[in-house]
Write a protein that holds these residues in place. Structure first.
Motif, PDB file in Angstrom:
ATOM      1  N   LEU A 285      26.515  -4.944  -5.922  1.00  0.00           N
ATOM      2  CA  LEU A 285      26.798  -5.583  -7.205  1.00  0.00           C
ATOM      3  C   LEU A 285      28.299  -5.656  -7.461  1.00  0.00           C
ATOM      4  O   LEU A 285      28.826  -6.707  -7.867  1.00  0.00           O
ATOM      5  N   GLN A 286      28.996  -4.559  -7.204  1.00  0.00           N
ATOM      6  CA  GLN A 286      30.437  -4.585  -7.436  1.00  0.00           C
ATOM      7  C   GLN A 286      31.146  -5.447  -6.399  1.00  0.00           C
ATOM      8  O   GLN A 286      32.160  -6.098  -6.712  1.00  0.00           O
ATOM      9  N   ALA A 287      30.623  -5.496  -5.179  1.00  0.00           N
ATOM     10  CA  ALA A 287      31.207  -6.380  -4.165  1.00  0.00           C
ATOM     11  C   ALA A 287      31.097  -7.841  -4.596  1.00  0.00           C
ATOM     12  O   ALA A 287      32.016  -8.644  -4.377  1.00  0.00           O
ATOM     13  N   ILE A 288      29.967  -8.195  -5.209  1.00  0.00           N
ATOM     14  CA  ILE A 288      29.812  -9.563  -5.732  1.00  0.00           C
ATOM     15  C   ILE A 288      30.885  -9.848  -6.776  1.00  0.00           C
ATOM     16  O   ILE A 288      31.507 -10.922  -6.783  1.00  0.00           O
ATOM     17  N   ALA A 289      31.105  -8.888  -7.676  1.00  0.00           N
ATOM     18  CA  ALA A 289      32.104  -9.086  -8.729  1.00  0.00           C
ATOM     19  C   ALA A 289      33.498  -9.312  -8.139  1.00  0.00           C
ATOM     20  O   ALA A 289      34.205 -10.254  -8.522  1.00  0.00           O
TER      21      ALA A 289
ATOM     22  N   SER B 252      31.483  -2.561 -17.427  1.00  0.00           N
ATOM     23  CA  SER B 252      31.612  -1.211 -16.885  1.00  0.00           C
ATOM     24  C   SER B 252      32.720  -1.189 -15.840  1.00  0.00           C
ATOM     25  O   SER B 252      33.065  -2.214 -15.265  1.00  0.00           O
ATOM     26  N   PRO B 253      33.285  -0.006 -15.562  1.00  0.00           N
ATOM     27  CA  PRO B 253      34.401   0.075 -14.602  1.00  0.00           C
ATOM     28  C   PRO B 253      34.001  -0.412 -13.209  1.00  0.00           C
ATOM     29  O   PRO B 253      32.879  -0.194 -12.756  1.00  0.00           O
ATOM     30  N   LEU B 254      34.938  -1.078 -12.538  1.00  0.00           N
ATOM     31  CA  LEU B 254      34.746  -1.538 -11.170  1.00  0.00           C
ATOM     32  C   LEU B 254      35.549  -0.653 -10.223  1.00  0.00           C
ATOM     33  O   LEU B 254      36.713  -0.353 -10.485  1.00  0.00           O
ATOM     34  N   ASP B 255      34.929  -0.251  -9.124  1.00  0.00           N
ATOM     35  CA  ASP B 255      35.596   0.566  -8.110  1.00  0.00           C
ATOM     36  C   ASP B 255      36.171  -0.353  -7.040  1.00  0.00           C
ATOM     37  O   ASP B 255      35.416  -1.065  -6.362  1.00  0.00           O
ATOM     38  N   PRO B 256      37.487  -0.387  -6.856  1.00  0.00           N
ATOM     39  CA  PRO B 256      38.094  -1.305  -5.872  1.00  0.00           C
ATOM     40  C   PRO B 256      37.674  -1.018  -4.437  1.00  0.00           C
ATOM     41  O   PRO B 256      37.885  -1.855  -3.556  1.00  0.00           O
TER      42      PRO B 256
END
Length: 494
Positions: A204-208, A149-153
């Motif tokens: 979750l996205q910060a982990i990625a 899924s898309p990641l938000d920078p």
């Protein structure tokens, strides 16, 4: 099939090999042994017990095999040890011992990355804005290529504001993201749960982002439950389900968001197999949902049990100090973009006091203040804030009510035990409280009739529907019962 004495002595009772063979030989013999086991046991039994067994080497009559779990090791030794030794000796007469051990729970080292092409502009620092943007773009591109899924920078650890309500979840997420190849997996899976807007997706996205920054060779995949379901269905339609499974099970860190939306028996089974494969292989799994595993009634019980076996951490509602810190952070970012912007501290204090719901509402409130200031030229004051945010103001954040809370209050009020409410007893002193508890569960929670039935001893949804209609009918004609139910609602909601 119990293992004989000779075969028992042939197995070493160690969790790691005593020596690492310098040359791996015996692969052809191992393939023939596996082929004969598959023929004798059948495909299903073979896949259950031997699919993950790997040949590590053979040297001087010692065969070294590895398995993913202690349970698998114990089962193979006690049920198939004698036959396994016999098959090996038929293929290689010199085999005298089998060393079966559990692969350690250490994150596998990723494949080496390709050497970057020379920088034609010279040795400019990668830490600059252009380098950071390029790194973020590369990470997002890799996530897309893996079907993620898309990641938000913007959703990084640097932009996540830490407070008392989310300290544990933040610390656990940071530890997962910074873990390096060869380090033991501290807790697996990591399960984060909270209501909307409290930071699950952000973490979750910060982990990625952080995992790829600190370990560029790692395979990190962020997926929403919806994307997981879509990808699985598409793989089935295109007859590429095996490739889909192999891709998922080769991931170093798998991040699944909004797990409460995972539906479908076959999809949940595949998720369960993927979860077991990754955890047993010491690959990190991080999952987020709007409630803890035990309350995800629509999920298979095996999935809930496995998820509950790791670290479960709740992000609590934002306390006022944290809300104030979030607003201060937003104001600092805004002032960097516009040095002429002035937001009085008293206004930030006021907004932090009246917006009590979640971080998204806080962001929305701050954006409204900015819009009113920029579009009308009006200074940012408390009066302006009250006018701009009047439809966002909540006098009190409603407490999330659980079925367990309802069962506890009803049991205490009617002097029956919670086990009585869940039992099959049909006495009047039990039936009426049970019906009232089911009715309140339907009125005060978003749970469906089948979910409520499962929480009341595995009852059918028609039983719950009958209870709801019965209490509605009785309370409409019995004033005392109606007042009693209203009193229970107030107690439960407090």
């Amino acid at each position: 099939m119990e293992m004989g004495a000779a075969a028992h002595q042939a197995f070493q009772e160690a969790d790691s090999p005593k020596e690492e063979p310098s040359v791996k030989v015996g692969k052809e013999e191992w393939d023939r042994v596996k082929s004969r086991l598959r023929t004798e046991l059948g495909e299903d039994v073979f896949s259950s017990w031997f699919a993950s067994v790997e040949l590590e080497g053979e040297q001087n009559g010692l065969v070294i095999l590895s398995v993913s779990t202690r349970f698998l090791k114990s089962w193979i030794q006690s049920h198939y040890g004698e036959r396994l030794m016999a098959l090996w000796r038929e293929e290689c007469e010199h085999v005298r011992r089998i060393d079966l051990y559990v692969r350690g729970a250490v994150r596998p080292k990723p494949a080496p990355t390709k050497t970057a092409a020379p920088n034609p502009a010279g040795n400019a620092a990668v830490g600059g804005m252009a380098g950071a943007a390029g790194l973020a773009g590369a990470q997002a591109s890799e996530n897309d290529q893996l079907g993620g899924s898309p990641l938000d920078p913007r959703l990084t650890f640097e932009t996540f504001v830490v407070g008392q309500s989310n300290t544990l979840a933040h610390a656990a997420a940071k530890q997962v993201a910074l873990a390096q190849p060869g380090q033991p997996v501290s807790f697996n899976p990591l399960f984060l749960h909270a209501s909307v807007g409290l930071g699950k997706t952000h973490l979750l996205q910060a982990i990625a982002w952080e995992a790829k920054r600190s370990n560029p060779g790692a395979k990190v995949l962020y997926l929403t439950a919806e994307r997981f379901m879509y990808s699985f269905v598409q793989a089935l339609k295109s007859q590429s389900a095996l490739d889909f499974k192999d891709t998922l099970r080769d991931i170093d860190i798998l991040l699944i968001d909004d797990l409460q939306f995972l539906q479908g028996k076959s999809i949940q089974q595949e998720f369960c197999h993927t979860l077991n494969s990754l955890i047993d292989g010491a690959r990190q799994v991080v999952v987020a949902a709007d409630r803890p595993p035990v309350e995800l009634e629509s999920l298979d019980e095996r999935v809930r049990s496995r998820l509950a076996g790791g670290l479960v951490s709740e992000l609590q509602p934002l306390e006022k100090e944290l809300r104030r810190s979030i607003l201060s952070d937003r104001a600092l970012q805004a002032s960097r973009r516009d040095p002429n912007l002035a937001i009085p501290d008293v206004v930030l204090d006021h907004v932090a006091g009246i917006i009590r719901s979640n971080g998204r509402d806080l962001d929305g409130a701050f954006n409204r203040l900015m819009a009113h200031n920029q579009l009308t030229g009006a200074p940012i004051t408390i009066e302006m804030a009250e006018q701009a945010l009047k439809d966002l103001i909540r006098s009190k954040e409603p407490r999330r009510i659980r079925i367990e809370d309802i069962q506890r209050v009803v049991s205490k009020h009617y002097n029956v035990s919670r086990s009585d409410l869940l039992s099959s007893r049909r006495t009047r002193t039990i039936v009426r409280p049970r019906q009232i508890a089911m009715y309140l569960s339907k009125m005060l929670t978003p749970r469906s009739l089948p979910e409520i039935g499962r929480r009341f001893g595995g009852r059918d949804h028609t039983t719950v529907l009958h209870a709801v209609r019965k209490i509605e009918e009785l309370s409409s004609s019995d004033t005392t019962l109606a007042q009693e139910i209203e009193m229970l609602k107030r107690i439960i909601s407090e």
